[in-house]
Write a protein that holds these residues in place. Structure first.
Motif, mmCIF file in Angstrom:
data_model
loop_
_atom_site.group_PDB
_atom_site.id
_atom_site.type_symbol
_atom_site.label_atom_id
_atom_site.label_comp_id
_atom_site.label_asym_id
_atom_site.label_seq_id
_atom_site.Cartn_x
_atom_site.Cartn_y
_atom_site.Cartn_z
ATOM 1 N N VAL A 88 0.837 -1.205 0.000
ATOM 2 C CA VAL A 88 0.000 0.000 0.000
ATOM 3 C C VAL A 88 0.872 1.256 0.000
ATOM 4 O O VAL A 88 0.643 2.195 -0.767
ATOM 5 C CB VAL A 88 -0.957 0.013 1.215
ATOM 6 C CG1 VAL A 88 -1.753 1.312 1.248
ATOM 7 C CG2 VAL A 88 -1.894 -1.178 1.165
ATOM 8 N N VAL A 107 -8.526 10.678 2.368
ATOM 9 C CA VAL A 107 -8.805 9.304 2.808
ATOM 10 C C VAL A 107 -8.238 9.040 4.205
ATOM 11 O O VAL A 107 -8.906 8.471 5.056
ATOM 12 C CB VAL A 107 -8.235 8.290 1.791
ATOM 13 C CG1 VAL A 107 -8.408 6.867 2.298
ATOM 14 C CG2 VAL A 107 -8.922 8.462 0.448
ATOM 15 N N GLU A 150 -7.853 -8.352 2.410
ATOM 16 C CA GLU A 150 -8.016 -7.339 3.460
ATOM 17 C C GLU A 150 -9.459 -7.182 3.881
ATOM 18 O O GLU A 150 -9.750 -6.854 5.012
ATOM 19 C CB GLU A 150 -7.534 -5.987 2.934
ATOM 20 C CG GLU A 150 -6.062 -5.855 2.899
ATOM 21 C CD GLU A 150 -5.512 -5.702 4.287
ATOM 22 O OE1 GLU A 150 -5.875 -4.730 4.957
ATOM 23 O OE2 GLU A 150 -4.752 -6.571 4.726
ATOM 24 N N ASP B 47 -9.718 2.492 0.051
ATOM 25 C CA ASP B 47 -9.646 3.518 1.104
ATOM 26 C C ASP B 47 -9.347 2.873 2.461
ATOM 27 O O ASP B 47 -8.523 3.369 3.229
ATOM 28 C CB ASP B 47 -10.975 4.278 1.204
ATOM 29 C CG ASP B 47 -11.158 5.282 0.073
ATOM 30 O OD1 ASP B 47 -10.314 5.314 -0.829
ATOM 31 O OD2 ASP B 47 -12.150 6.026 0.113
ATOM 32 N N ARG B 49 -7.853 0.065 3.069
ATOM 33 C CA ARG B 49 -6.468 -0.425 3.114
ATOM 34 C C ARG B 49 -5.496 0.721 3.329
ATOM 35 O O ARG B 49 -4.521 0.604 4.064
ATOM 36 C CB ARG B 49 -6.110 -1.138 1.797
ATOM 37 C CG ARG B 49 -6.665 -2.539 1.707
ATOM 38 C CD ARG B 49 -5.912 -3.331 0.661
ATOM 39 N NE ARG B 49 -4.559 -3.652 1.100
ATOM 40 C CZ ARG B 49 -3.622 -4.132 0.297
ATOM 41 N NH1 ARG B 49 -3.875 -4.325 -0.972
ATOM 42 N NH2 ARG B 49 -2.422 -4.403 0.753
ATOM 43 N N VAL B 50 -5.748 1.841 2.662
ATOM 44 C CA VAL B 50 -4.863 3.001 2.814
ATOM 45 C C VAL B 50 -4.895 3.479 4.266
ATOM 46 O O VAL B 50 -3.851 3.696 4.886
ATOM 47 C CB VAL B 50 -5.290 4.139 1.855
ATOM 48 C CG1 VAL B 50 -4.603 5.445 2.205
ATOM 49 C CG2 VAL B 50 -4.963 3.750 0.414
ATOM 50 N N ARG B 51 -6.095 3.607 4.809
ATOM 51 C CA ARG B 51 -6.212 4.065 6.210
ATOM 52 C C ARG B 51 -5.530 3.093 7.158
ATOM 53 O O ARG B 51 -4.833 3.497 8.087
ATOM 54 C CB ARG B 51 -7.688 4.217 6.585
ATOM 55 C CG ARG B 51 -8.284 5.546 6.175
ATOM 56 C CD ARG B 51 -9.639 5.760 6.817
ATOM 57 N NE ARG B 51 -10.638 4.862 6.272
ATOM 58 C CZ ARG B 51 -11.394 5.165 5.201
ATOM 59 N NH1 ARG B 51 -11.287 6.334 4.628
ATOM 60 N NH2 ARG B 51 -12.270 4.307 4.732
#
Lengths: 151, 62
Positions: A88, A107, A150, B47, B49-51
């Motif tokens: 990521v 985000v 995830e 989003d 995953r980014v957070r």
């Protein structure tokens, strides 16, 4: 000092190393302290601080070559990288600075498009198109398998 | 509202900046369009995953 941790989180991904990120946040807090009389009571302090930091970051970038993010293996535990964090972060690193910024502010920090427009001094439509392109780019870079894992 | 219009509003929809009427229009489209719903779900997953990959940084004054 309020908000320093979230400022640092974004600064770390904007600048090339942890020391530079901490310098940027310290500069931000100093500028905020000096300019606090300009802060309008009742408005968003956090957005005001991020605006100061982004302006300071742009000023620094103009003085030297544009910075790229360096993702240190020391930033996060590497044991198995269970959450695919490295993937990521690499995907975020690969974004153009303008797109990386809106991903970090929108985000990660949860600013609205209107707040980002204010922070970055650009029209809301510009924020939306940058955000849309950034999300698409991240989707392209992050493997679907990893996203599914995830979820 | 067609797919292109909905896609254009996704950023505002995800950040809950749409007024109630527009948000309702987007939801109505999503309820009848699996492609746009899938697109939104993927964006929301990215989003998340980014957070999840960027916790707050510890701070120390130097």
């Amino acid at each position: 000092m309020p908000h320093t941790r979230t400022l640092l989180r974004v600064a770390r991904r904007l600048t090339s190393n942890p020391a530079e990120a901490e310098d940027l946040v310290q500069e931000t807090m100093l500028l905020a302290w000096r300019g606090f009389h300009q802060f309008r009571e009742g408005t968003n302090l956090r957005a005001w601080l991020f605006r100061i930091m982004m302006n300071a970051f742009y000023a620094r970038s103009r003085k030297r070559h544009p910075t790229t993010v360096s993702i240190s293996t020391n930033d996060f535990p590497s044991e198995g990288d269970l959450g695919g964090v490295t993937e990521v972060l690499a995907a975020i690193e690969g974004l153009p600075a303008e797109q990386r910024t809106v991903i970090l502010l929108g985000v990660v920090e949860g600013f609205t498009c209107l707040e980002m427009a204010e922070i970055l001094s650009v029209p809301p439509g510009t924020v939306m198109s940058r955000l849309s392109r950034a999300r698409q780019a991240l989707r392209d870079r992050l493997s679907p398998k990893c996203i599914a894992k995830e979820a | 509202m067609n797919c292109a219009e909905v896609l254009e509003l996704f950023s505002l929809y995800l950040s809950r900046e749409l007024d109630a009427a527009r948000a309702s229009e987007v939801r109505a489209h999503l309820a009848s369009c699996p492609a746009c719903l899938s697109e939104l779900e993927h964006q929301a997953e990215v989003d998340a995953r980014v957070r999840g990959s960027l916790p707050e940084s510890p701070w120390r004054w130097r």
